[in-house]
Design a protein around this motif. Structure first.
Motif, PDB file in Angstrom:
ATOM      1  N   ARG A 151      87.328  67.978  40.521  1.00 53.14           N
ATOM      2  CA  ARG A 151      87.631  66.902  39.570  1.00 53.14           C
ATOM      3  C   ARG A 151      87.240  67.287  38.150  1.00 53.14           C
ATOM      4  O   ARG A 151      86.452  68.213  37.944  1.00 53.14           O
ATOM      5  N   GLU A 152      87.770  66.521  37.197  1.00 56.27           N
ATOM      6  CA  GLU A 152      87.364  66.711  35.801  1.00 56.27           C
ATOM      7  C   GLU A 152      85.918  66.312  35.664  1.00 56.27           C
ATOM      8  O   GLU A 152      85.501  65.286  36.202  1.00 56.27           O
ATOM      9  N   VAL A 153      85.176  67.088  34.926  1.00 55.75           N
ATOM     10  CA  VAL A 153      83.773  66.740  34.679  1.00 55.75           C
ATOM     11  C   VAL A 153      83.650  66.269  33.236  1.00 55.75           C
ATOM     12  O   VAL A 153      83.986  66.995  32.300  1.00 55.75           O
ATOM     13  N   ASP A 158      79.836  63.046  37.293  1.00 51.47           N
ATOM     14  CA  ASP A 158      80.926  63.860  37.852  1.00 51.47           C
ATOM     15  C   ASP A 158      80.447  65.142  38.533  1.00 51.47           C
ATOM     16  O   ASP A 158      81.203  65.750  39.301  1.00 51.47           O
ATOM     17  N   VAL A 159      79.225  65.595  38.209  1.00 49.34           N
ATOM     18  CA  VAL A 159      78.755  66.813  38.894  1.00 49.34           C
ATOM     19  C   VAL A 159      77.918  66.480  40.124  1.00 49.34           C
ATOM     20  O   VAL A 159      77.594  67.369  40.914  1.00 49.34           O
ATOM     21  N   GLN A 160      77.616  65.181  40.292  1.00 50.11           N
ATOM     22  CA  GLN A 160      76.784  64.807  41.445  1.00 50.11           C
ATOM     23  C   GLN A 160      77.470  65.201  42.741  1.00 50.11           C
ATOM     24  O   GLN A 160      78.651  64.913  42.934  1.00 50.11           O
ATOM     25  N   GLY A 161      76.730  65.884  43.584  1.00 51.08           N
ATOM     26  CA  GLY A 161      77.266  66.265  44.896  1.00 51.08           C
ATOM     27  C   GLY A 161      78.117  67.522  44.876  1.00 51.08           C
ATOM     28  O   GLY A 161      78.518  68.008  45.927  1.00 51.08           O
ATOM     29  N   LEU A 162      78.418  68.059  43.688  1.00 48.95           N
ATOM     30  CA  LEU A 162      79.221  69.294  43.653  1.00 48.95           C
ATOM     31  C   LEU A 162      78.337  70.483  43.991  1.00 48.95           C
ATOM     32  O   LEU A 162      77.215  70.594  43.492  1.00 48.95           O
ATOM     33  N   LYS A 163      78.879  71.364  44.826  1.00 43.86           N
ATOM     34  CA  LYS A 163      78.170  72.626  45.114  1.00 43.86           C
ATOM     35  C   LYS A 163      78.534  73.592  44.005  1.00 43.86           C
ATOM     36  O   LYS A 163      79.700  74.016  43.896  1.00 43.86           O
ATOM     37  N   TYR A 221      89.699  72.953  37.255  1.00 43.51           N
ATOM     38  CA  TYR A 221      89.163  72.159  36.137  1.00 43.51           C
ATOM     39  C   TYR A 221      88.117  72.927  35.343  1.00 43.51           C
ATOM     40  O   TYR A 221      87.187  73.499  35.912  1.00 43.51           O
ATOM     41  N   LEU A 222      88.283  72.867  34.041  1.00 40.93           N
ATOM     42  CA  LEU A 222      87.282  73.442  33.129  1.00 40.93           C
ATOM     43  C   LEU A 222      86.832  72.339  32.178  1.00 40.93           C
ATOM     44  O   LEU A 222      87.665  71.655  31.586  1.00 40.93           O
ATOM     45  N   VAL A 289      83.004  66.438  26.236  1.00 42.09           N
ATOM     46  CA  VAL A 289      82.276  65.818  27.347  1.00 42.09           C
ATOM     47  C   VAL A 289      81.132  65.006  26.747  1.00 42.09           C
ATOM     48  O   VAL A 289      80.792  65.173  25.579  1.00 42.09           O
ATOM     49  N   ASP A 290      80.544  64.167  27.579  1.00 38.07           N
ATOM     50  CA  ASP A 290      79.474  63.285  27.097  1.00 38.07           C
ATOM     51  C   ASP A 290      78.148  64.069  27.077  1.00 38.07           C
ATOM     52  O   ASP A 290      77.301  63.936  27.965  1.00 38.07           O
TER      53      ASP A 290
END
Ligand code: PAF
Length: 324
Positions: A151-153, A158-163, A221-222, A289-290
């Motif tokens: 997904r877009e970060v 949005d990074v929660q749970g991403l490996k 996604y970047l 990004v925020d």
């Protein structure tokens, strides 16, 4: 008559026997990336300058090794003379350098380059010597950005749970843990298969690395998170370095300067053109990004870094201004 003896006789007869060639010393320099990358052009500038200034008495062979920890070990034990490496694994050898890996420590390239060129940079290079390495010159890898296949970060949520594959760097790993991601440290050599097999969802690297390694082929996604500046460093083997006479050492130091310039010029060019290039290769790029939300979410990690590192040094780095 044996061929070499016949040639010798012919040379003597003609009075043209050349003076014995000066002994040539072969030197190996490794780095993790392609020849046209920001490390590759630096390595070529180093090689060309060394060979020119020493009239070919030293020959530099450039080899690729995308396991930076292994390359540092080989430089330490002397099976190679030099390596260019990100600071990713360097902190495991020279713990004082870990301070440079703190997220959001540097505001921009001018700030990072200015600090590394200042007395602070020199003081940190001196810390390599007691660890059995020579810190020859600071180079750079660039500001790191998150890519992933899911997904877009935009925000920490949005990074929660991403490996996320990180470098083998405890400061980076702590940051991703604090953000709720699952940091998975591994050497760069293992990254592409891990992304292809889905062992990890994403990774983080500067634009020059994403471009040079076509990571667009394995990541959709970047996001320009620019969450941490990634310095690089030219490291030498002490046995080799300390045997150089003053003139040859000056030649190697001059070559290191040429390498730093080539490296920074390429990083700047890739930062200017890389995002458009990656879009044209099909990546979905989120440019803003925020950042403030990422910084607040990292507050517990910052607290830990303040306890772990010399707070006065962090302050000197933060306070650095041009001309200071
Ligand atoms: O991600 C890494 O390991 C480093 O950024 C790399 C690509 C080897 C360049 O130093």
């Amino acid at each position: 008559m044996h061929l070499s003896r016949r040639l010798l006789m012919a040379g003597l007869a003609g009075g043209v026997l050349a003076a014995p060639a000066a002994a040539q010393t072969n030197v190996t320099l490794t780095h993790a990336l392609a020849a046209n990358s920001h490390y590759g052009v630096a390595a070529i500038a180093f090689k060309e300058t060394v060979e020119r200034l020493t009239n070919g008495r030293y020959r530099v062979t450039i080899q690729r090794n995308d396991n930076e920890r292994e390359a540092i070990e080989a430089t330490q034990i002397g099976t190679q003379e030099f390596t260019i490496t990100s600071t990713g694994p360097v902190g495991n050898f020279v713990p004082d350098t870990l301070v440079l890996d703190i997220p959001f420590l540097f505001r921009d390239y001018d700030h990072a380059r200015g600090v590394l060129d200042s007395a602070i940079g020199q003081e940190l290079l001196a810390k390599f010597t007691p660890r059995g390495l020579i810190g020859v010159a600071w180079m750079e890898n660039g500001f790191r950005n998150v890519t992933n296949s899911r997904r877009e970060v935009n925000s920490p949520a949005d990074v929660q749970g991403l490996k996320i594959r990180t470098m083998e760097n405890p400061v980076h790993m702590r940051a991703f843990q604090t953000l709720g991601a699952l940091p998975t440290p591994m050497a760069f050599s293992e990254l592409v298969p891990a992304l292809q097999q889905g062992t990890v969802d994403g990774q983080e690297n500067p634009i020059p690395v994403i471009v040079a390694n076509n990571l667009n082929q394995v990541q959709r996604y970047l996001s320009l998170t620019r969450h941490v500046y990634s310095p690089a460093v030219l490291i030498g083997n002490p046995g080799f370095w300390n045997r150089l006479n003053a003139a040859d050492k000056a030649a190697f130091q001059e070559a290191a300067k040429a390498a730093v310039q080539a490296n920074r010029d390429k990083v700047s060019a890739d930062e200017r053109d890389g995002v458009a290039l990656l879009r044209s290769r099909g990546m979905t790029v989120r440019e803003t990004v925020d950042t403030a939300a990422f910084q607040s979410a990292l507050a517990p990690a910052f607290e830990q870094y303040r306890r772990q590192f010399d707070a006065a040094l962090i302050q000197r780095i933060t306070d650095w201004k041009p001309g200071s």
